[in-house]
Design an enzyme around this catalytic site. Structure first.
Site, PDB file in Angstrom:
ATOM      1  N   LYS A  46       0.820  -1.180   0.061  1.00  0.00           N
ATOM      2  CA  LYS A  46      -0.074  -0.096   0.097  1.00  0.00           C
ATOM      3  C   LYS A  46       1.020   1.458  -0.120  1.00  0.00           C
ATOM      4  O   LYS A  46       2.152   1.248   0.367  1.00  0.00           O
ATOM      5  CB  LYS A  46      -0.797  -0.018   1.158  1.00  0.00           C
ATOM      6  CG  LYS A  46      -0.165  -0.003   2.570  1.00  0.00           C
ATOM      7  CD  LYS A  46      -1.083   0.248   3.706  1.00  0.00           C
ATOM      8  CE  LYS A  46      -0.364   0.346   5.073  1.00  0.00           C
ATOM      9  NZ  LYS A  46      -1.273   0.417   6.191  1.00  0.00           N
ATOM     10  N   TYR A 278      13.890  30.973   6.779  1.00  0.00           N
ATOM     11  CA  TYR A 278      12.674  31.904   7.261  1.00  0.00           C
ATOM     12  C   TYR A 278      12.797  31.913   8.736  1.00  0.00           C
ATOM     13  O   TYR A 278      13.029  31.070   9.358  1.00  0.00           O
ATOM     14  CB  TYR A 278      11.437  31.175   6.634  1.00  0.00           C
ATOM     15  CG  TYR A 278      11.199  31.300   5.051  1.00  0.00           C
ATOM     16  CD1 TYR A 278      11.072  32.332   4.734  1.00  0.00           C
ATOM     17  CD2 TYR A 278      11.124  30.048   4.496  1.00  0.00           C
ATOM     18  CE1 TYR A 278      10.750  32.520   3.156  1.00  0.00           C
ATOM     19  CE2 TYR A 278      10.667  30.125   3.248  1.00  0.00           C
ATOM     20  CZ  TYR A 278      10.539  31.307   2.531  1.00  0.00           C
ATOM     21  OH  TYR A 278      10.286  31.255   1.317  1.00  0.00           O
TER      22      TYR A 278
END
Length: 384
Positions: A46, A278
């Site tokens: 999956k 940042y």
């Protein structure tokens, strides 16, 4: 072989790449098959093979000895069929109204945790004229999917009635652990006992499932009493340990399959007191060299790796300096001789001194499953 995934720009192998060692997948699955003993092995593929690539890894897992494949969603199972896989495939997570008919037509096994799933599987079987293969799921203590202890007898009775009609065949009875990665936890034995009770109730309802399955990666490795007829390893298919309490991969013959690598996009000298990225969450303390690394949170590098996670660059492990951005982050490399284009190893098996997915998970307070499965579509997978 390099696979360009949806959203990944062509020709960026030099910039970034997730190298997937398919022999490591084969080797790890062979080790899991040996641990499983007489039980068959389902390789869970999956989430695009936990980020490694579903189709190539499914093929490698079968070459390693798995005889079943498992997916969460129906579209994943149908993609396996479209790719030519003919082994049994179980898909276990669907909502009302999904295309059970397409799954039944493709011989995909379905899971039923509630009456609606049985009813929709039966209706789809009647429309297609084919018998639906169904696994009834019991909630033995995870508190997630699966019928509760109170609802389980009715689910078994409904399954038996539909089986008698000929529209479904109850192939399996199954459940899932809550604490298998903590083998000493009291719920492990409790769930095994409740699973045995669920099997007994199914038998009394007239069902005779050919596969009873409970074991995930952890239980496959350390809880042989939970193996029953089929085991369902997931993260360990890709060479990772399911948890630190279980032990390191090498203790079980597992080898991590993914190495995430890129190349520095820029290096430059900056003075002391330079704010980096940042919000200036990092400030240089002396004249130094900064290196810009072209991977960011859009590629699956967690923003929480800011000032925390380490990579291997220029022969040394170095901590990310400042805020992880959408497309890039920065390293402070001091006076070491590095250049744009030099390789940056984020994580891998650790053979070259690079961090592992386990190292990243420990640094970020998460699990290795998340580290590998979140590597994004902009990062090509190269299979070796």
């Amino acid at each position: 072989m390099t696979e360009q995934r949806a959203g990944s720009p062509a020709g960026n192998d030099l910039r970034s790449c997730a190298v997937i060692d398919l022999d490591a997948v084969r080797t790890s699955v062979t080790a899991l098959v040996a641990r499983a003993g007489d039980a068959a092995t389902m390789a869970v593929v999956k989430a695009d093979g936990y980020g490694h690539g579903m189709i190539p890894c499914a093929r490698a897992a079968l070459e390693g000895g798995a005889t079943w494949l498992g997916t969460a969603f129906l579209e994943e199972a149908l993609a396996l069929r479209a790719a030519g896989f003919t082994v049994p495939v179980l898909s276990w997570l669907a909502a009302p109204g999904e295309s059970f008919a397409a799954a039944i037509a493709a011989d995909v096994d379905l899971s039923a945790s509630a009456g609606w799933a049985l009813e929709e599987a039966a209706a789809a079987a009647r429309r297609t004229g084919r018998t639906a293969r169904v696994h009834l799921k019991a909630d033995t203590g995870l508190g997630r999917a699966g019928a509760t202890e109170a609802d389980w007898p009715a689910l078994c009775d409904a399954g038996a009635a539909l089986e008698a009609e000929g529209v479904i065949e109850v192939i399996g009875v199954w459940s899932h652990f809550a604490f298998a990665d903590a083998p000493g936890h009291p719920t492990v034995q409790g769930q095994i006992g409740r699973f045995r009770d669920a099997i007994d109730i199914a038998t009394k309802a007239g069902l005779h499932p050919s596969v009873r399955h409970l074991a995930n990666s952890a239980a496959t490795l350390v809880s042989p009493e939970a193996h029953f007829d089929l085991v369902r390893p997931g993260v360990s298919v890709y060479g990772l340990s399911p948890g630190p309490e279980i032990g390191p991969p090498a203790a079980f013959g597992l080898r991590p399959a993914m190495t995430l690598t890129t190349h520095a996009a820029l290096t430059k000298r900056v003075p002391a007191g330079t704010g980096v990225s940042y919000a200036h969450r990092y400030t240089t303390t002396r004249e130094t060299t900064l290196a810009v690394v072209p991977l960011g949170y859009a590629d699956g590098i967690p923003r929480s790796a800011t000032n925390t996670a380490e990579v291997l660059f220029g022969g040394r492990r170095r901590r990310i300096a400042g805020t992880v951005c959408m497309d890039q982050f920065v390293l402070d490399v001091g006076d070491d001789q590095v250049a744009a284009g030099d390789e940056v190893l984020l994580f891998g098996p650790g053979d070259r001194g690079e961090p592992t997915a386990d190292d990243w998970a420990a640094a970020l307070g998460t699990i290795n499953y998340e580290i590998v499965s979140r590597v994004g579509a902009r990062v090509p997978r190269r299979y070796v």
